[in-house]
Design an enzyme around this catalytic site. Sequence first.
Site, PDB file in Angstrom:
ATOM      1  N   GLY A   1      24.456 -51.236  93.847  1.00 24.03           N
ATOM      2  CA  GLY A   1      24.396 -52.656  94.176  1.00 24.03           C
ATOM      3  C   GLY A   1      25.549 -53.447  93.585  1.00 24.03           C
ATOM      4  O   GLY A   1      25.515 -54.677  93.555  1.00 24.03           O
TER       5      GLY A   1
ATOM      6  N   ASP B   1      30.747 -59.877  99.275  1.00 27.25           N
ATOM      7  CA  ASP B   1      31.264 -58.864  98.354  1.00 27.25           C
ATOM      8  C   ASP B   1      32.787 -58.853  98.334  1.00 27.25           C
ATOM      9  O   ASP B   1      33.416 -58.792  97.272  1.00 27.25           O
ATOM     10  CB  ASP B   1      30.749 -57.480  98.753  1.00 27.25           C
ATOM     11  CG  ASP B   1      29.233 -57.396  98.727  1.00 27.25           C
ATOM     12  OD1 ASP B   1      28.597 -58.397  98.332  1.00 27.25           O
ATOM     13  OD2 ASP B   1      28.704 -56.345  99.107  1.00 27.25           O
TER      14      ASP B   1
ATOM     15  N   TYR C   1      14.671 -55.508 105.137  1.00 25.27           N
ATOM     16  CA  TYR C   1      15.807 -56.423 105.268  1.00 25.27           C
ATOM     17  C   TYR C   1      15.830 -57.060 106.660  1.00 25.27           C
ATOM     18  O   TYR C   1      15.937 -58.289 106.795  1.00 25.27           O
ATOM     19  CB  TYR C   1      17.094 -55.638 105.002  1.00 25.27           C
ATOM     20  CG  TYR C   1      18.374 -56.441 105.058  1.00 25.27           C
ATOM     21  CD1 TYR C   1      18.798 -57.192 103.965  1.00 25.27           C
ATOM     22  CD2 TYR C   1      19.164 -56.426 106.199  1.00 25.27           C
ATOM     23  CE1 TYR C   1      19.975 -57.904 104.011  1.00 25.27           C
ATOM     24  CE2 TYR C   1      20.351 -57.144 106.256  1.00 25.27           C
ATOM     25  CZ  TYR C   1      20.748 -57.876 105.158  1.00 25.27           C
ATOM     26  OH  TYR C   1      21.924 -58.582 105.214  1.00 25.27           O
TER      27      TYR C   1
ATOM     28  N   SER D   1      31.717 -50.466  97.767  1.00 26.60           N
ATOM     29  CA  SER D   1      32.298 -50.524  99.121  1.00 26.60           C
ATOM     30  C   SER D   1      33.330 -51.654  99.224  1.00 26.60           C
ATOM     31  O   SER D   1      34.430 -51.444  99.743  1.00 26.60           O
ATOM     32  CB  SER D   1      31.202 -50.671 100.172  1.00 26.60           C
ATOM     33  OG  SER D   1      30.387 -51.790  99.937  1.00 26.60           O
TER      34      SER D   1
ATOM     35  N   HIS E   1      19.892 -63.532  99.806  1.00 21.85           N
ATOM     36  CA  HIS E   1      19.431 -63.686 101.198  1.00 21.85           C
ATOM     37  C   HIS E   1      19.770 -65.078 101.751  1.00 21.85           C
ATOM     38  O   HIS E   1      19.106 -65.561 102.659  1.00 21.85           O
ATOM     39  CB  HIS E   1      17.929 -63.384 101.334  1.00 21.85           C
ATOM     40  CG  HIS E   1      17.617 -61.919 101.206  1.00 21.85           C
ATOM     41  ND1 HIS E   1      17.454 -61.098 102.290  1.00 21.85           N
ATOM     42  CD2 HIS E   1      17.471 -61.140 100.104  1.00 21.85           C
ATOM     43  CE1 HIS E   1      17.204 -59.857 101.856  1.00 21.85           C
ATOM     44  NE2 HIS E   1      17.216 -59.861 100.536  1.00 21.85           N
TER      45      HIS E   1
HETATM   46  P1  ADP Z   1      27.609 -50.031  97.110  1.00 18.90           P
HETATM   47  O1  ADP Z   1      26.383 -50.794  96.717  1.00 18.90           O
HETATM   48  O2  ADP Z   1      28.158 -49.256  95.953  1.00 18.90           O
HETATM   49  O3  ADP Z   1      28.634 -50.881  97.799  1.00 18.90           O
HETATM   50  P2  ADP Z   1      27.557 -48.813  99.708  1.00 18.90           P
HETATM   51  O4  ADP Z   1      26.598 -47.872 100.337  1.00 18.90           O
HETATM   52  O5  ADP Z   1      27.778 -50.120 100.343  1.00 18.90           O
HETATM   53  O6  ADP Z   1      27.104 -48.955  98.183  1.00 18.90           O
HETATM   54  O7  ADP Z   1      28.974 -48.121  99.608  1.00 18.90           O
HETATM   55  C1  ADP Z   1      29.098 -46.851  98.999  1.00 18.90           C
HETATM   56  C2  ADP Z   1      29.951 -45.935  99.859  1.00 18.90           C
HETATM   57  O8  ADP Z   1      31.321 -46.395  99.826  1.00 18.90           O
HETATM   58  C3  ADP Z   1      30.005 -44.525  99.347  1.00 18.90           C
HETATM   59  O9  ADP Z   1      28.923 -43.774  99.829  1.00 18.90           O
HETATM   60  C4  ADP Z   1      31.347 -44.039  99.877  1.00 18.90           C
HETATM   61  O10 ADP Z   1      31.220 -43.682 101.238  1.00 18.90           O
HETATM   62  C5  ADP Z   1      32.200 -45.294  99.810  1.00 18.90           C
HETATM   63  N1  ADP Z   1      32.958 -45.342  98.552  1.00 18.90           N
HETATM   64  C6  ADP Z   1      32.854 -46.267  97.575  1.00 18.90           C
HETATM   65  N2  ADP Z   1      33.714 -46.011  96.567  1.00 18.90           N
HETATM   66  C7  ADP Z   1      34.383 -44.888  96.899  1.00 18.90           C
HETATM   67  C8  ADP Z   1      35.414 -44.096  96.260  1.00 18.90           C
HETATM   68  N3  ADP Z   1      35.923 -44.423  95.069  1.00 18.90           N
HETATM   69  N4  ADP Z   1      35.854 -43.006  96.928  1.00 18.90           N
HETATM   70  C9  ADP Z   1      35.356 -42.665  98.123  1.00 18.90           C
HETATM   71  N5  ADP Z   1      34.401 -43.369  98.769  1.00 18.90           N
HETATM   72  C10 ADP Z   1      33.898 -44.453  98.170  1.00 18.90           C
HETATM   73 MG    MG Z   2      28.254 -51.963  99.593  1.00 24.93          MG
END
Ligand code: ADP
Ligand code: MG
Length: 386
Positions: free
Chosen positions: A128, A176, A228, A132, A36
Amino acid sequence: MSDIRDEVVADFSDAFGYEPQGVWSAPGRVNLIGEHTDYNDGFVFPFAINRRTVLALGVRDDRRIRVASSFADEVVEIDIDDLSAEALEGWSAYPLGVAWALGEFGADLAAVPGVDVFIDSTVPVGAGLSSSAAIESAMAVALDEVWQLGFDRSTLARVGQRAENDAVGAPTGIMDQSASLLGQKDAGVFLDCRTLDAEVIDLGFQAAGLELLIIDTGVSHSHATGGYADRRASCERGAAALGVESLRDVTVDDLARAREVLDDETFRRVRHVVTENQRVLDTVRTLREEGPLAIGSLLDESHVSMRDDFEISVPELDLAVEVAQANGAIGARMTGGGFGGAAIALLPTDAVSRLQVAIDGAFAEHGFGQPVTFTVSASEGAKRER
Ligand code: ADP
Ligand code: MG
């Protein structure tokens, strides 16, 4: 064990009927310390992990982009001229958002060819660890190369962030993508969120015989819920009351005055951010001067600050940290935005399996859901694989 790079090439050929031109990958990340602090213009210290999103890409002779993923049962197709933040939705907004955002950062999208992309990943989604940023960063380096854009890595990080903010619609910072693009083996990325200056700092975990264990509590957290936004609002209120642009401008020495000006809750929110920024700086300095065996107490203090001052922990995270500290960890803390998600524990390699057993036992005893534990190591950032 089968190699995910071979699989993604085979999946590409099955989906698109020809051989891809190349394979690129980008890692997920874990934040070692600095929670944060990003939206307060402060410091964070994540590292890229040995879980990666891998993609195979082929260049087309028209202007179509097609994306497919082993995580999705659809091929999403769009013309480059139709790319816009509003046109994109669902999982494909991450990779296609990157294609769009490259244009926002000056790439001449009118002059580039279409591509086919098949994506696979070993980064757990929603744990986490930033699956993404991994998908965005893999796409960013791949398109930067085949479209011959020559963007530097810091710009590609901002491209990924723009995709996530505007095409996906998630108000996330730059941490990230910076970790995923700038990370190196056995090193962390010390990031100044005000200047966006990034410095790669040796962690030395391997040489010190240390391992980082992720303890995923399985408790789901969501940025959409009030916590948040509420913490962000507290930080803005605190900064305004103290007459500074952001809490980055407040030092530990200023806290005595802050206590007189602020109500108790806002003061504690401010104290977390101010001391957390200092802990990031102290962690980097300690790593340089004394090595990783000396950073444990900073991790422990970070957790106490998030639990008591910022109030973003949950009983499962507190239990994970306590059990880790009692079973050989030199330091432990919750990581990520809070209200669920994962804790991390830094510990000697030979103590890992004992701690995993202890965590499972303690969670069962408390009637909590079974956590998932696994180690991660600091790995290199996004790259071309073949
Ligand atoms: P995280 O903490 O894993 O970053 P987020 O909610 O920020 O979680 O991102 C996850 C989203 O990113 C998934 O729901 C999907 O939409 C997309 N995503 C991540 N990796 C993939 C992948 N290998 N193929 C397709 N979509 C993906
Ligand atoms: Mg993410």
